[in-house]
Design an enzyme around this catalytic site. Structure first.
Site, PDB file in Angstrom:
ATOM      1  N   LYS A   1       0.841  -1.203   0.000  1.00  0.00           N
ATOM      2  CA  LYS A   1       0.000   0.000   0.000  1.00  0.00           C
ATOM      3  C   LYS A   1       0.877   1.253   0.000  1.00  0.00           C
ATOM      4  O   LYS A   1       1.948   1.269   0.617  1.00  0.00           O
ATOM      5  CB  LYS A   1      -0.909  -0.031   1.231  1.00  0.00           C
ATOM      6  CG  LYS A   1      -1.973   1.052   1.290  1.00  0.00           C
ATOM      7  CD  LYS A   1      -2.894   0.832   2.487  1.00  0.00           C
ATOM      8  CE  LYS A   1      -3.968   1.896   2.611  1.00  0.00           C
ATOM      9  NZ  LYS A   1      -4.867   1.659   3.757  1.00  0.00           N
TER      10      LYS A   1
ATOM     11  N   SER B   1      -9.603   1.304   2.820  1.00  0.00           N
ATOM     12  CA  SER B   1      -8.886   2.118   1.865  1.00  0.00           C
ATOM     13  C   SER B   1      -7.747   1.344   1.203  1.00  0.00           C
ATOM     14  O   SER B   1      -7.074   1.899   0.347  1.00  0.00           O
ATOM     15  CB  SER B   1      -8.299   3.351   2.564  1.00  0.00           C
ATOM     16  OG  SER B   1      -7.330   2.939   3.535  1.00  0.00           O
TER      17      SER B   1
ATOM     18  N   SER C   1     -10.109  -0.919   6.938  1.00  0.00           N
ATOM     19  CA  SER C   1      -9.444  -0.795   5.638  1.00  0.00           C
ATOM     20  C   SER C   1      -8.687  -2.036   5.176  1.00  0.00           C
ATOM     21  O   SER C   1      -8.245  -2.084   4.024  1.00  0.00           O
ATOM     22  CB  SER C   1      -8.491   0.402   5.635  1.00  0.00           C
ATOM     23  OG  SER C   1      -9.214   1.594   5.537  1.00  0.00           O
TER      24      SER C   1
END
Lengths: 98, 560
Positions: B157, B235, B259
Site C-alpha cells: 500500500k 482504503s 481498511s
C-alpha cells in the site's frame, strides 16, 4: 456520480444543545475555531459541485459532526468511578502472560 | 477433540492476562492524547532492527504442507504458500513468479488501476538475486531457500515508506515525497525474501475507497471490472484488487476503520488486522496513532499467517510494539498436524454468535448458516453472546468521532498552509479540529468502557465472535479476520464474494488463523479467482475513461 450509501445511525437520538443552534451560529463557531487553529477555508470556492471541496459542503460536514458525534460524546453518561479515562500512565505497561 | 493443539500448548489468547491488556490500551490512549509529532524527514534513516528468531515450527510447516492445489493454473494463480513450496522444490524460480505477475500488470492494470507505482526493474533484480542465492541463473538445483517469503511477489500500500520510491498516500500533500528509508513492516517482508512489485492505490490519506486526491475513482473491484460503482472496499483497495486479480500473490495494507477487512470481504480475500502493536507502524503515514494497524490481505489463511509471521514483532522505534508477549508460531495454527483431521480446529474453540447474526431468508444469511454448520463439524462450540445495548451504543459511528482529532493534529502544518492540499478528504480533517477537550476525554473513557465490556461480556463466554461491524474492534485494538464464505449472484449474473468478520481476544491471531484455515480446508471459496475483464469492460475503463467520483461530503461519511 457514484450513489452515496445510506446514512444511518445506530445511536439513539438525544437532545443536544447543538440542535437548537442555527446553521449560521454553528458556521460562525466553526470558522472562529478554525481561525484560532490558524486554518482558513478561504482558498475554497463558496459553492462549486465540480471542485473537490467547497466551503458550503465542508461546513455542512462540520455542522453534522457538531450535531452528531460531538453531541453524542458530550451527552454520554459514564460513571467516573467505573470508567476512568486511563489517560495518563507514564509508561507502557507490559502485557503479561499467565 | 483434545483441548490442546499444535505442540500441545494453548494459543496465546488463552495465556494473555486481560487486565494487563486493559491497562496497556489505556496507556496507548495516553500516547494518542499526547499527540506525538509527525516528523517526515526528521524521522531519520530508520532504526536498525534486531534479528528475530525463526518461528519454531517453520521447518515442520514446509514439510507438512499438502500438494499445492492450484498447480496447473498460471503461476500468478498460486497462493504464496504454494509458490513457496514449489520454490523449495526447485520447480519454479522467483523470476518466473515476478514475470508472471508483471505480465498481468502490463495486460490488465490499465483497467483495474490497482497500482500507483511499479518497481519492475528492482523486483526483477531482487528475484534474480534470490534465485542466484539458490545456485545459478535458473535457481534450480541450488541450496535450500531461505526466508518465509523467499521470492514471493508482493504489493505494498502506498502509505508505507519505501526508500527511493514515491510514497504518496494518494494525497497532494505527499505528491513529491520520496522517503530515504523503508517502513519496518516492509523491511521485514524484504528480509524474509518478499519481492515488492510496486505501491498500490488507496483512499486519499487512507480514508475511503481508492480515489485520486480530488475524488476521481481509480481502482476497480476485481470481481466487477465493468462497474466502477461496485466498491472495492476501502482504503487498501489497491492491495486487495492486485491480489484478487492475480497481479500480485499477496499484499499488505493498513486498517484504522475497516481498511483491511472491508476490501478483503469485497474481493474474496483473507484479511487480518492484528492486535494493536503486533506489527510496527514505524514508517506508515499516520491516520490515527492509536488505531492504525498493519496487516495482510491474502489469498488464504496460510498466506496471512506467513505475512504476519514475517512482519510481527517489537520495533525499537515504535513504543506501541514493545512490552508485548513474544510473537508466537502463527504457522503452526495453519499447519496440518498428525492426528488432527483436515478441516478440524486444533484448539477447543467457542464461537460467539450475536443475536440475529445468521437470521433471515436471504442468500447471505444462508451462507452464514453454512459457516456455522461447518464449524460445528470442525469441532467448534457455538455459543450465543449478547454484550448488550450499552456495548452497541459505545460501538456506534458517533462514538467513533473520537478518532478525528488524532488525524488533524499531525497534519496541522498542511491545514494551515492550504486546505486544498487535502482534496476530497478535507472534511474529516476539519471535523477533527472541532471536538472539545472534554469530548475527546469522554471518547477515551468510552473506548476504555467498550474494551472492558468486550472482554467481560463477550470473551468470558467465547474465544472468537462473529461480528456485523469492524468498528468496536478497530476502536479497541483487538484482532479481526475477514474471510470469504461464498458468493451471491447479482443482476446480470455477476458473482459477488461474500465474507464474514470474526473478532478475537487480545493476541488471538493464532486462533483466528486456525479458524479461517479450518473453514478453508472445508471449502473452496478462497480458491475462486475472478475472471479477467471482458472486452466491454476494457473498452469502458481502459486508460483515463471517467469512472465516477466521490464528493467531499460522501468521503467524510465513508471516512475510516
Amino acid at each position: 456520480m457514484v450513489p452515496s450509501p445510506p446514512r444511518s445511525s445506530s445511536f439513539p437520538v438525544r437532545p443536544s444543545p447543538a440542535a437548537d443552534l442555527s446553521d449560521e451560529e454553528l458556521n460562525q463557531y466553526i470558522l472562529t475555531r478554525l481561525r484560532l487553529a490558524g486554518v482558513s477555508l478561504d482558498p475554497l470556492p463558496e459553492r462549486d459541485p465540480d471542485a473537490p471541496a467547497d466551503r458550503e459542503r465542508v461546513l455542512n460536514s462540520a455542522r453534522s459532526l457538531l450535531r452528531g458525534g460531538a453531541a453524542a460524546l458530550s451527552a454520554l453518561e459514564l460513571d467516573p468511578q467505573d470508567w476512568p479515562p486511563l489517560l495518563y500512565p507514564a509508561a507502557l505497561p507490559p502485557v503479561e502472560e499467565r | 477433540m483434545s483441548g490442546h493443539g499444535p505442540g500441545d500448548r494453548l494459543p496465546q489468547d488463552s495465556r494473555v492476562d486481560r487486565r494487563s491488556f486493559l491497562a496497556r490500551m489505556g496507556a496507548l490512549t495516553a500516547a494518542a492524547a499526547a499527540g506525538r509529532p509527525f516528523p517526515l524527514e526528521a524521522m531519520g534513516t530508520g532504526a536498525s532492527l534486531p534479528r528475530r528468531s525463526r518461528p519454531p515450527g517453520e521447518a515442520d510447516f514446509w514439510d507438512r504442507l499438502p500438494e499445492p492445489g492450484s498447480q496447473g493454473a498460471g503461476l500468478e494463480d498460486l497462493s504464496a504458500w504454494e509458490a513457496g513450496a514449489l520454490l523449495r522444490r526447485r520447480e519454479i524460480t522467483s523470476r518466473e513468479l515476478v514475470e508472471a505477475c508483471l505480465e498481468r500488470i502490463r495486460r490488465w492494470d490499465g483497467v483495474y488501476q490497482a497500482f500507483n507505482a511499479l518497481t519492475e526493474e528492482e523486483a526483477l533484480r531482487q528475484a534474480d538475486a534470490l534465485d542466484r542465492g539458490r545456485g545459478g541463473a535458473t535457481g534450480r538445483g541450488g541450496p535450500a531457500v531461505e526466508g518465509l517469503l523467499h521470492g514471493i511477489p508482493l504489493a505494498i500500500k502506498d502509505n508505507f515508506y519505501t526508500r527511493g520510491v514515491a510514497t504518496t498516500a494518494n494525497s497532494h500533500i505527499f505528491r513529491d515525497f520520496v522517503p530515504e528509508w523503508t517502513a519496518t513492516a516492509v523491511v521485514r517482508l524484504q528480509e524474509e525474501g518478499g519481492v515488492m512489485l510496486g505501491k498500490t492505490q488507496m483512499g486519499p490519506l487512507a480514508t475511503t475507497r481508492a480515489l485520486t486526491p480530488d475524488g476521481e475513482i481509480t481502482t476497480l473491484n476485481a470481481w466487477a471490472p465493468g462497474d466502477a460503482s461496485v466498491n472495492p472496499g476501502g482504503s487498501s483497495s489497491g492491495s486487495a484488487t492486485a491480489t484478487a486479480s492475480r497481479m500480485a500473490l499477496s499484499s499488505i495494507g493498513t486498517q484504522t476503520g475497516g481498511s483491511i477487512t472491508a476490501p478483503s470481504l469485497a474481493q474474496g480475500l483473507t484479511g487480518l488486522k492484528p492486535t494493536m502493536g503486533r506489527v510496527s507502524l514505524r514508517g506508515v503515514i499516520p491516520l490515527t496513532y492509536s488505531r492504525d494497524h498493519v496487516g495482510p490481505l491474502a489469498r488464504d489463511a496460510r498466506d496471512a499467517a506467513l505475512l504476519l509471521q514475517a512482519m510481527a514483532g517489537p520495533d525499537p522505534a515504535d513504543p506501541r510494539t514493545q512490552g508485548l508477549p513474544a510473537v508466537p508460531d502463527y504457522l503452526a495454527a495453519v499447519s496440518p498436524w498428525p492426528g488432527l483431521g483436515a478441516g478440524r480446529l486444533p484448539w477447543a474453540t467457542r464461537i460467539g454468535v450475536m443475536p440475529g447474526w445468521a437470521d433471515g431468508d436471504g442468500a447471505e444469511a444462508g451462507l452464514r448458516r453454512d459457516f456455522l454448520r461447518e464449524m460445528e463439524k470442525a469441532g467448534a462450540d457455538l455459543v450465543p453472546v449478547d454484550p448488550g445495548e450499552r456495548w452497541r451504543e459505545l460501538s456506534s459511528g458517533e462514538m467513533n468521532s473520537v478518532r478525528l482529532p488524532e488525524r488533524s493534529e499531525p497534519f496541522l502544518e498542511w491545514l494551515r498552509e492550504d486546505v486544498r492540499l487535502f482534496g476530497v478528504s478535507l472534511s474529516s480533517w476539519i471535523q477533527g479540529l472541532l471536538l472539545s477537550g472534554d469530548e475527546f476525554v469522554k471518547g477515551q473513557r468510552a473506548r476504555y468502557a467498550l474494551l472492558r465490556l468486550t472482554l467481560d461480556r463477550i470473551f468470558d463466554r467465547c474465544d472468537v465472535v462473529l461480528l456485523e461491524s469492524h468498528l468496536a474492534f478497530d476502536q479497541t485494538g483487538l484482532p479481526l479476520v475477514a474471510l470469504p464464505v461464498g458468493f451471491t449472484t447479482e443482476t446480470g449474473g455477476r458473482r459477488h464474494p461474500q465474507g464474514i468478520l470474526v473478532g478475537g481476544a487480545p493476541f488471538g491471531e493464532e486462533r483466528l488463523l486456525a479458524l479461517a484455515h479450518a473453514w478453508q480446508e472445508r471449502t473452496d471459496h478462497h480458491r475462486q479467482r475472478p475472471p479477467d475483464p471482458g472486452a466491454r469492460d476494457e473498452a469502458r475503463y481502459r486508460g483515463r475513461a471517467p469512472r465516477g467520483r466521490l464528493d467531499v461530503e460522501t468521503v467524510a461519511e465513508l471516512s475510516q
